[in-house]
Design a protein around this motif. Structure first.
Motif, mmCIF file in Angstrom:
data_model
loop_
_atom_site.group_PDB
_atom_site.id
_atom_site.type_symbol
_atom_site.label_atom_id
_atom_site.label_comp_id
_atom_site.label_asym_id
_atom_site.label_seq_id
_atom_site.Cartn_x
_atom_site.Cartn_y
_atom_site.Cartn_z
ATOM 1 N N LYS A 12 -10.872 21.466 99.844
ATOM 2 C CA LYS A 12 -9.580 21.040 100.389
ATOM 3 C C LYS A 12 -9.657 19.776 101.242
ATOM 4 N N ILE A 13 -10.842 19.236 101.405
ATOM 5 C CA ILE A 13 -10.987 18.065 102.284
ATOM 6 C C ILE A 13 -10.177 16.885 101.748
ATOM 7 N N THR A 14 -9.421 16.265 102.645
ATOM 8 C CA THR A 14 -8.655 15.067 102.294
ATOM 9 C C THR A 14 -9.142 13.834 103.041
ATOM 10 N N LYS A 15 -9.828 14.045 104.177
ATOM 11 C CA LYS A 15 -10.219 12.902 105.009
ATOM 12 C C LYS A 15 -11.618 13.124 105.577
ATOM 13 N N VAL A 16 -12.480 12.085 105.478
ATOM 14 C CA VAL A 16 -13.821 12.137 106.042
ATOM 15 C C VAL A 16 -14.083 10.851 106.806
ATOM 16 N N GLU A 17 -14.451 10.989 108.083
ATOM 17 C CA GLU A 17 -14.800 9.857 108.947
ATOM 18 C C GLU A 17 -16.275 9.957 109.293
ATOM 19 N N LEU A 68 -11.779 7.849 103.136
ATOM 20 C CA LEU A 68 -13.219 7.904 103.352
ATOM 21 C C LEU A 68 -13.656 6.660 104.120
ATOM 22 N N ASN A 69 -14.340 6.892 105.255
ATOM 23 C CA ASN A 69 -14.748 5.792 106.126
ATOM 24 C C ASN A 69 -16.249 5.853 106.380
ATOM 25 N N ASN A 116 -8.123 5.307 100.226
ATOM 26 C CA ASN A 116 -8.625 4.472 101.315
ATOM 27 C C ASN A 116 -10.148 4.566 101.354
ATOM 28 N N LEU A 117 -10.835 3.435 101.225
ATOM 29 C CA LEU A 117 -12.291 3.406 101.268
ATOM 30 C C LEU A 117 -12.735 2.266 102.174
ATOM 31 N N LEU A 176 -9.240 -1.219 100.565
ATOM 32 C CA LEU A 176 -10.685 -1.359 100.392
ATOM 33 C C LEU A 176 -11.221 -2.371 101.401
ATOM 34 N N ASP A 177 -12.157 -1.911 102.234
ATOM 35 C CA ASP A 177 -12.772 -2.773 103.240
ATOM 36 C C ASP A 177 -14.263 -2.890 102.942
#
Length: 875
Positions: free
Chosen positions: A480-485, A507-508, A529-530, A553-554
């Motif tokens: 269920k993960i949607t965001k990882v920092e 994802l950051n 977002n990457l 994208l960064d």
């Protein structure tokens, strides 16, 4: 359905309310500098009042916002009357949200004239209504939506009158006579008292809002409002509450936020029906024992006062559900806190707590506990008693460990431990089966345990600013993960386990040591977002080009030299950051990204821009600062959609001129040309009608063209470090200017002493006075010339000034005296010169040069004497 099941369902159904952490990326004129600085920050410190989001809605820059609004229901007057009779429990919860809104106004500077919808308010300040049941929130949502609509004047009825910001100085008594008003909104006026209002007319009022009226005291006539249920006088200058307030026996909710109250109002002790009391942001130092008389009080907000001790009297409010003491000076909790048997929410952020009295763990109904910004070194193992706890926030303390028995807090959904001294997580953390968000940023965590795979409901993981070297492959089981920092760690290899997460959209990995992108990233089609800023990437991996849904994208601060042609597959890409890489040639491949809106290629070695850049039809923000351009890239002037352009060259080759074609950028709002060697601003700069910000500091500009004064929308202007000697008097036409900077210029008109204050009014006032003075001096000079010049010198002077005159004017037989003819000729010359936009000072200099050239030394001596004399007199 059990209460636990119900609460869990509530949180799932309202996941969208918790997404306020989603990025809101807006690039300023120097946007890459600011973005890079933000990326350097290790502590990402998001608001502790936020849970998390699942699937975001895209805004126009590809960022995320889950805030949604509810449609107002249409109710009949009969329904309205019935609802007003059922105000006990529902009104408490309904107007609890008004408390949220009032808090939001001070926290987020939200305009009074644009209240938020119920969903927006909940999203911004979810913990405030965390204890409301799902059913109640659902039933009151439509109610508040309708009430809010009516409060805005969007619906008219016989019960609600909205007179916000109408310039009223007196209480509108006539309206009360003509309508059966129940809800009266008078925010943003200048009402100081209720004189003239008939007590009979006031009896029907149930809700009265007088925010932002400049009230110094609550008028004694408040006692006339016998049926008042809700009173909001927040955001005034009230220092005194009269004892007459004790007559409001039916009052349920009282809001006195953002005032100047130093002493707790004695009259409040008689308000036995009061359920919500908010005294946030006042100057209270002491709470009297008489407060215990408020036996029905359920919500008490005393945040940001000056309380040094936890008032024991608060412990004897039997029905208290929510207690907010954020931002005080409290150093300890009394043992009596155990008496708050019904307390569900306790906020003690930003106090001076060094330990927690163990009695606090006897509050078995606790659902939310926030303790950010204290000095706690340890948390008791008795935390296991908090079986109902949903939210626990312990950021910015001195914790070295978290007790293992936190695993007994089985209902915990949000755990935040950022900015402590933790080296590891509790071994049993995997038992928190309901955990949805885990924040452990800025600690000393070395590894993420494999058991994290058992957190089946986890949505968001944040471990930025630690010393983690790898991510366990077992993370792939957290479906269920949607965001990882994971920014600013020691990660060398891209964790392939994350590529198996079908719901992951954010994802950051900024600030790590990743040098290669695995092929597995191709499976993350859902990624939006990457961020891989400041890593060790040598190439722009073709595997990234498979991310057809990616919007942000960064890849800044790597060592990339070129872009693969397959980047054209990234059809959703809106933001691309490639700053601080090794580009020597503009990567023409990015010109195939038709949906690109933000492009950052600053701090590279690019020398020119290809004509293909015109294919970027939607580009709005472009940063190409600190490159090696020999000339201003004329190709940029074809980007009709461009709103922000940064071509400052602090670390690049200096530009010496700007092209006239720059005026084609009619949508341009922000322009940064600082740190160049530009000598002049284009004459047609005034055609940039949308320009709001101009940074042109550290150049060689010596003159502002007349059209510059046509930039009516200009709000920010920085021309420091140039060669300006004079400012045009017409600068007052730039009436939108809010920020100005003319430092480090050789200014004479006005002198730098006048400009240092950076106040446009002061500069304009000086220029107007100086212009009047110069006008008078010039007129005296014209008279001196007319009275002393010979006919021969007059002829020569006309030649030097390119002034055509008739033979009659030159004739010695003219009936008009020579001095009158000369004066008329000079006035004609003056008028023609002013039409050519020459200043008075320029005219004076031109005339004196001409007189010197024709040898009129006697006249020059008189003019010199006049100049010396005018230095000592005022006109």
């Amino acid at each position: 359905m059990s209460e636990k099941e119900n609460t869990s369902e509530e949180l799932e159904d309202t996941t969208g309310l918790f997404s306020t952490e989603s990025r809101s990326w807006s690039v300023e004129p120097e946007f890459i500098k600011e973005t890079s600085n933000l990326l350097e920050e290790v502590c990402v410190g998001k608001s502790s009042n936020q849970i998390c989001g699942t699937y975001p809605r895209n805004d126009k820059f590809g960022m995320y916002d889950d805030t949604s609004t509810l449609s107002p229901g249409n109710k009949s007057k009969k329904d309205e009357e019935q609802r007003s009779k059922k105000h006990d429990e529902q009104t408490l919860q309904f107007f609890e949200t008004i408390t949220i809104y009032d808090s939001l106004q001070s926290k987020s500077d939200i305009s009074q004239s644009s209240p938020l919808s119920i969903t927006e308010m909940a999203a911004e300040y979810q913990p405030f209504i965390g204890f409301l049941s799902h059913e109640t929130l659902e039933t009151t949502s439509s109610q508040l939506s309708e009430e809010n609509q009516k409060g805005l004047g969007l619906e008219s009825d016989n019960f609600t009158v909205n007179l916000k910001a109408k310039g009223l100085q007196e209480f509108p008594k006539d309206i009360l006579k003509s309508k059966s008003v129940k809800y009266l909104y008078l925010d943003g006026n200048q009402i100081k008292n209720f004189k003239g209002a008939d007590s009979g007319d006031l009896l029907g009022l149930e809700i009265l809002s007088l925010q932002e009226n400049g009230l110094l005291s609550l008028p004694p006539e408040i006692q006339l409002f016998h049926n008042l249920r809700i009173l909001n006088v927040s955001h005034n200058q009230i220092s005194h509450i009269p004892k007459e307030i004790s007559q409001l026996g039916n009052i349920r909710q009282l809001f006195l936020n953002n005032n100047c109250i130093e002493n707790f109002p004695s009259g409040l002790k008689s308000l036995g029906n009061l359920e919500i009391l908010s005294l946030a942001k006042n100057k209270l130092r002491h709470i009297p024992d008489t407060l215990s008389g408020l036996k029905n009080l359920k919500v008490l907000n005393l945040e940001y006062n000056q309380l040094t001790i936890f008032p024991k009297v608060l412990c004897f409010l039997p029905k208290l559900i929510s207690l907010i003491l954020t931002g005080n000076l409290i150093s300890s909790l009394p043992k009596e806190i155990r008496e708050l048997k019904n307390l569900e929410k306790l906020l003690l952020d930003h106090n001076k707590l060094t330990f927690l009295a163990v009695e606090i763990f006897q509050l078995l109904k606790m659902k939310e506990l926030q303790l950010t910004g204290n000095k706690l070194e340890v948390i008791s193992h008795k935390i296991e008693n908090f079986k109902e706890l949903r939210i626990l926030i312990l950021d910015k303390n001195l914790l070295k460990e978290v007790p293992e028995k936190i695993s007994h807090c089985v209902m915990l959904e949000y755990l935040s431990l950022s900015c402590n001294k933790l080296m590891e997580l509790p071994k049993n953390i995997y038992k928190l089966k309901n955990l949805r968000k885990l924040r452990v940023n800025t600690n000393n965590i070395v590894r993420i345990p494999e058991d994290i795979s058992h957190l089946n409901n986890i949505i968001s993981l944040e471990f930025s600013g630690n010393i983690i070297t790898d991510i366990p492959i077992e993370v792939k089981n957290c479906k269920k993960i949607t965001k990882v920092e994971l920014s600013y760690n020691k990660i060398m290899y891209f964790p392939v386990g994350l590529c198996a997460l079908d719901s992951l959209y954010y994802l950051n990995f900024n600030g790590n040591y990743i040098s290669e992108i695995p092929v597995d990233i191709s499976f993350s089609k859902q990624l939006l977002n990457l961020e891989l800023n400041k890593n060790k990437l040598l190439i722009f991996s073709e595997h990234l080009c498979s991310l057809t849904n990616l919007e942000y994208l960064d890849l800044g601060k790597n060592q990339i030299r070129k872009i693969p042609p397959s980047i054209s597959n990234m059809v959703s890409l809106q933001v691309l950051i490639l700053c601080c890489n090794k580009f020597e040639v503009f990567p023409i491949e990015v010109c195939t990204l038709e949906n690109l809106q933000v492009l950052d290629l600053s701090i590279n070695q690019i020398q020119n821009v290809p004509s293909d850049i015109c294919n970027l039809k939607r580009i709005q923000k472009l940063n190409i600062s600190s490159n090696q351009f020999m000339y201003f890239p004329i190709e940029l002037c074809r980007l009709q959609s461009l709103e922000e352009l940064n071509i400052s060259q602090i670390n690049g080759r200096k530009l010496t001129r700007l092209p006239e074609e720059l005026s084609n950028l009619t949508q341009l709002k922000r322009l940064d040309i600082s740190d160049n060697a530009i000598r002049e601003i284009p004459r047609n700069i005034g055609e940039l009608r949308s320009l709001v910000s101009l940074n042109a500091y550290n150049n060689q500009i010596s003159y502002l063209p007349p059209s510059f004064l046509c930039l009516n929308d200009l709000q920010q202007l920085n021309l420091s470090g140039n060669n300006l000697t004079a400012l045009p008097i017409g600068i007052h036409n730039l009436f939108s200017l809010k920020e100005i900077n003319f430092d480090d210029n050789p200014l004479l008109r006005p002198p730098m002493e006048i400009c240092k204050g950076k106040q446009l009014y002061t500069i304009v006032h000086y220029l107007q006075r100086a212009d009047q003075r110069d006008e008078k001096i010039l007129e005296k000079i014209l008279i001196i010339v007319a009275n002393n010049i010979t006919i021969t010198n007059f002829k020569y002077l006309c030649q030097k000034l390119n002034l055509a005159i008739s033979e009659t004017d030159m004739s010695t037989k003219s009936p008009v005296s020579l001095s009158e003819r000369v004066l008329q000729a000079l006035h004609k010359w003056k008028t023609e010169s002013i039409n050519l936009s020459l200043t008075t000072a320029a005219l004076r200099d031109q005339l004196t040069r001409a007189l010197t050239m024709i040898g009129a030394y006697e006249i020059m001596d008189k003019i010199t004497a006049l100049k010396l004399f005018t230095c000592a007199i005022k006109f």
